[in-house]
Write a protein that holds these residues in place. Structure first.
Motif, PDB file in Angstrom:
ATOM      1  N   GLN A  35      87.080 -17.918  88.554  1.00 48.90           N
ATOM      2  CA  GLN A  35      87.413 -18.302  89.926  1.00 48.90           C
ATOM      3  C   GLN A  35      88.403 -17.301  90.527  1.00 48.90           C
ATOM      4  OE1 GLN A  35      89.265 -22.147  90.236  1.00 48.90           O
ATOM      5  NE2 GLN A  35      89.467 -22.030  92.449  1.00 48.90           N
ATOM      6  N   ALA A  36      89.401 -16.884  89.757  1.00 47.96           N
ATOM      7  CA  ALA A  36      90.391 -15.931  90.246  1.00 47.96           C
ATOM      8  C   ALA A  36      89.752 -14.576  90.544  1.00 47.96           C
ATOM      9  CB  ALA A  36      91.518 -15.779  89.230  1.00 47.96           C
ATOM     10  N   LYS A  37      88.849 -14.157  89.677  1.00 47.73           N
ATOM     11  CA  LYS A  37      88.176 -12.874  89.888  1.00 47.73           C
ATOM     12  C   LYS A  37      87.348 -12.897  91.173  1.00 47.73           C
ATOM     13  CE  LYS A  37      85.103  -9.605  87.617  1.00 47.73           C
ATOM     14  NZ  LYS A  37      84.266  -9.337  86.448  1.00 47.73           N
ATOM     15  N   LEU A  38      86.596 -13.979  91.392  1.00 47.06           N
ATOM     16  CA  LEU A  38      85.817 -14.099  92.624  1.00 47.06           C
ATOM     17  C   LEU A  38      86.719 -14.143  93.851  1.00 47.06           C
ATOM     18  CD1 LEU A  38      83.064 -16.674  91.615  1.00 47.06           C
ATOM     19  CD2 LEU A  38      82.736 -14.260  92.172  1.00 47.06           C
ATOM     20  N   ALA A  39      87.841 -14.840  93.737  1.00 51.70           N
ATOM     21  CA  ALA A  39      88.770 -14.935  94.863  1.00 51.70           C
ATOM     22  C   ALA A  39      89.363 -13.576  95.202  1.00 51.70           C
ATOM     23  CB  ALA A  39      89.879 -15.935  94.539  1.00 51.70           C
ATOM     24  N   ARG A  40      89.686 -12.796  94.176  1.00 52.85           N
ATOM     25  CA  ARG A  40      90.212 -11.448  94.431  1.00 52.85           C
ATOM     26  C   ARG A  40      89.158 -10.563  95.082  1.00 52.85           C
ATOM     27  NH1 ARG A  40      92.573 -11.924  89.271  1.00 52.85           N
ATOM     28  NH2 ARG A  40      90.897 -10.680  88.402  1.00 52.85           N
ATOM     29  N   ASN A  41      87.922 -10.653  94.590  1.00 51.37           N
ATOM     30  CA  ASN A  41      86.849  -9.836  95.161  1.00 51.37           C
ATOM     31  C   ASN A  41      86.558 -10.206  96.610  1.00 51.37           C
ATOM     32  OD1 ASN A  41      86.545  -8.422  92.797  1.00 51.37           O
ATOM     33  ND2 ASN A  41      84.828  -9.647  92.060  1.00 51.37           N
ATOM     34  N   ASP A  42      86.658 -11.500  96.936  1.00 51.53           N
ATOM     35  CA  ASP A  42      86.387 -11.971  98.300  1.00 51.53           C
ATOM     36  C   ASP A  42      87.626 -11.931  99.190  1.00 51.53           C
ATOM     37  OD1 ASP A  42      83.818 -12.491  97.476  1.00 51.53           O
ATOM     38  OD2 ASP A  42      84.121 -14.656  97.242  1.00 51.53           O
ATOM     39  N   HIS A  43      88.766 -11.538  98.633  1.00 43.61           N
ATOM     40  CA  HIS A  43      90.042 -11.540  99.363  1.00 43.61           C
ATOM     41  C   HIS A  43      90.325 -12.915  99.961  1.00 43.61           C
ATOM     42  CE1 HIS A  43      90.158  -7.253  98.805  1.00 43.61           C
ATOM     43  NE2 HIS A  43      88.966  -7.130  99.363  1.00 43.61           N
ATOM     44  N   ASP A  44      90.061 -13.945  99.164  1.00 39.38           N
ATOM     45  CA  ASP A  44      90.264 -15.333  99.592  1.00 39.38           C
ATOM     46  C   ASP A  44      91.584 -15.834  99.001  1.00 39.38           C
ATOM     47  OD1 ASP A  44      90.177 -18.015 100.196  1.00 39.38           O
ATOM     48  OD2 ASP A  44      88.102 -18.295  99.562  1.00 39.38           O
ATOM     49  N   MET A  45      92.620 -15.804  99.826  1.00 40.78           N
ATOM     50  CA  MET A  45      93.954 -16.151  99.361  1.00 40.78           C
ATOM     51  C   MET A  45      94.054 -17.618  98.936  1.00 40.78           C
ATOM     52  SD  MET A  45      96.889 -15.010  98.586  1.00 40.78           S
ATOM     53  CE  MET A  45      96.928 -13.403  99.330  1.00 40.78           C
ATOM     54  N   LEU A  46      93.396 -18.500  99.652  1.00 40.38           N
ATOM     55  CA  LEU A  46      93.475 -19.926  99.324  1.00 40.38           C
ATOM     56  C   LEU A  46      92.870 -20.216  97.944  1.00 40.38           C
ATOM     57  CD1 LEU A  46      94.455 -22.614 100.384  1.00 40.38           C
ATOM     58  CD2 LEU A  46      92.249 -22.921 101.497  1.00 40.38           C
ATOM     59  N   ARG A  47      91.703 -19.634  97.648  1.00 37.90           N
ATOM     60  CA  ARG A  47      91.095 -19.828  96.326  1.00 37.90           C
ATOM     61  C   ARG A  47      91.920 -19.153  95.235  1.00 37.90           C
ATOM     62  NH1 ARG A  47      84.918 -18.445  97.130  1.00 37.90           N
ATOM     63  NH2 ARG A  47      85.424 -17.265  95.272  1.00 37.90           N
ATOM     64  N   LEU A  48      92.569 -18.045  95.582  1.00 41.56           N
ATOM     65  CA  LEU A  48      93.425 -17.357  94.612  1.00 41.56           C
ATOM     66  C   LEU A  48      94.640 -18.222  94.272  1.00 41.56           C
ATOM     67  CD1 LEU A  48      93.594 -14.760  93.009  1.00 41.56           C
ATOM     68  CD2 LEU A  48      94.890 -13.754  94.874  1.00 41.56           C
ATOM     69  N   ILE A  49      95.221 -18.861  95.278  1.00 42.47           N
ATOM     70  CA  ILE A  49      96.341 -19.771  95.036  1.00 42.47           C
ATOM     71  C   ILE A  49      95.879 -20.960  94.196  1.00 42.47           C
ATOM     72  CG2 ILE A  49      97.941 -21.380  96.152  1.00 42.47           C
ATOM     73  CD1 ILE A  49      98.097 -19.325  98.466  1.00 42.47           C
ATOM     74  N   ASP A  50      94.699 -21.483  94.512  1.00 42.73           N
ATOM     75  CA  ASP A  50      94.146 -22.604  93.748  1.00 42.73           C
ATOM     76  C   ASP A  50      93.963 -22.226  92.282  1.00 42.73           C
ATOM     77  OD1 ASP A  50      92.942 -25.180  93.297  1.00 42.73           O
ATOM     78  OD2 ASP A  50      90.996 -24.168  93.314  1.00 42.73           O
ATOM     79  N   SER A  51      93.462 -21.036  92.025  1.00 44.13           N
ATOM     80  CA  SER A  51      93.262 -20.618  90.634  1.00 44.13           C
ATOM     81  C   SER A  51      94.601 -20.399  89.935  1.00 44.13           C
ATOM     82  CB  SER A  51      92.382 -19.371  90.564  1.00 44.13           C
ATOM     83  OG  SER A  51      93.003 -18.284  91.209  1.00 44.13           O
ATOM     84  N   ALA A  52      95.613 -19.939  90.655  1.00 47.25           N
ATOM     85  CA  ALA A  52      96.938 -19.754  90.049  1.00 47.25           C
ATOM     86  C   ALA A  52      97.547 -21.105  89.670  1.00 47.25           C
ATOM     87  CB  ALA A  52      97.855 -19.010  91.008  1.00 47.25           C
ATOM     88  N   VAL A  53      97.400 -22.090  90.541  1.00 41.91           N
ATOM     89  CA  VAL A  53      97.915 -23.434  90.234  1.00 41.91           C
ATOM     90  C   VAL A  53      97.147 -24.035  89.059  1.00 41.91           C
ATOM     91  CG1 VAL A  53      98.139 -25.779  91.148  1.00 41.91           C
ATOM     92  CG2 VAL A  53      98.783 -23.829  92.566  1.00 41.91           C
ATOM     93  N   SER A  54      95.842 -23.825  89.035  1.00 41.73           N
ATOM     94  CA  SER A  54      95.030 -24.323  87.911  1.00 41.73           C
ATOM     95  C   SER A  54      95.438 -23.645  86.611  1.00 41.73           C
ATOM     96  CB  SER A  54      93.549 -24.081  88.185  1.00 41.73           C
ATOM     97  OG  SER A  54      93.127 -24.803  89.307  1.00 41.73           O
TER      98      SER A  54
END
Length: 80
Positions: A35-54
């Motif tokens: 999930q974090a890798k996809l979020a970084r590739n898509d530059h999706d900050m909200l999903r990146l934060i979600d993966s960090a909390v997870s």
């Protein structure tokens, strides 16, 4: 409480149950990493934060399971 429920409760508190919990938590870590890798590739900050909390929740869960193994008196090589 039924006999099956008692067995399930006792399994959860056994060494084997803790190892199963460790494995399922590690499997969840793989999912969070993807999930974090996809979020970084898509530059999706909200999903990146979600993966960090997870990921933080997974680390906390692993620490609790490690403590439970120590409480059970496991002398496994992995625990040092």
């Amino acid at each position: 409480m039924s006999a099956m429920a008692k067995k399930a409760k006792n399994f959860k508190k056994s060494k084997t149950g803790v190892y199963v919990s460790l494995a399922t938590t590690a499997f969840g870590a793989i999912s969070v990493a993807k999930q974090a890798k996809l979020a970084r590739n898509d530059h999706d900050m909200l999903r990146l934060i979600d993966s960090a909390v997870s990921a933080a929740a997974i680390v906390t869960g692993l620490a609790i399971l490690y403590r439970e193994l120590k409480r059970l008196g496991d002398d496994d090589v992995l625990l040092g």
